[in-house]
Design a protein around this motif. Sequence first.
Motif, PDB file in Angstrom:
ATOM      1  N   SER A  50       0.752  -1.238  -0.031  1.00 14.37           N
ATOM      2  CA  SER A  50      -0.047   0.086   0.063  1.00 14.37           C
ATOM      3  C   SER A  50       0.926   1.307  -0.010  1.00 14.37           C
ATOM      4  N   ARG A  52       0.362   5.770   0.305  1.00 13.19           N
ATOM      5  CA  ARG A  52      -0.479   6.922   1.087  1.00 13.19           C
ATOM      6  C   ARG A  52      -1.706   7.088   0.339  1.00 13.19           C
ATOM      7  N   LYS A  55      -4.725   1.965  -1.104  1.00  5.95           N
ATOM      8  CA  LYS A  55      -4.588   0.926  -0.166  1.00  5.95           C
ATOM      9  C   LYS A  55      -4.633  -0.425  -0.948  1.00  5.95           C
ATOM     10  N   THR A  56      -3.915  -1.432  -0.462  1.00  4.02           N
ATOM     11  CA  THR A  56      -4.275  -2.799  -1.346  1.00  4.02           C
ATOM     12  C   THR A  56      -4.650  -3.815  -0.085  1.00  4.02           C
ATOM     13  N   TRP A  57      -5.646  -4.437  -0.584  1.00  2.55           N
ATOM     14  CA  TRP A  57      -6.151  -5.292   0.349  1.00  2.55           C
ATOM     15  C   TRP A  57      -6.774  -6.668  -0.274  1.00  2.55           C
TER      16      TRP A  57
END
Length: 166
Positions: A50, A52, A55-57
């Motif tokens: 990720s 700022r 975001k990675t998820w």
Amino acid sequence: MSVMKRAWVIAIDGAAKFEGNAKEFFSQALIMAWAESRKPKLAELFIGNSSRKCKTWVARITGSHERFGFSRVFLTEDGSNWANKWYVLTNGVYEVCAGEDNRYFIKVVDGAIHNIEKSDAIKALNEVVPTARKVATTVSRPVYKTSKSNFCSKCGSYCWGDCEAN
């Protein structure tokens, strides 16, 4: 490879290592091969870390949701370094966000990751959820009426209301 073939391979390796006949090692080799076949096969997924701005998820899809379309359980990464995160996944359907405009769906089957479309994720969800609901309804227990303190007024004890007193 079938369980029997794998057992013979293990038995032959054991016989070569411990100097004996493969038939002598077959019983234990069959136990080991069966345990290998029953162990869940896991898949590893690597995505970028990720920042700022984005975001990675990874989220496991568990059901449908009125507002968001899918009910999700967001996973915590199993490891990371300065450039990547990785997740260990079991069989199921997942949504992956690997950047700002890079969202996609995957399906894990026996340790293999397959990219799927959103419509396929919905179909897979419809296949899994009815069986889970069916199991949940057969396991439910009857609810007995008791007071707040769980004191049974029939028998004068804390029997949770399942007594036969009249």
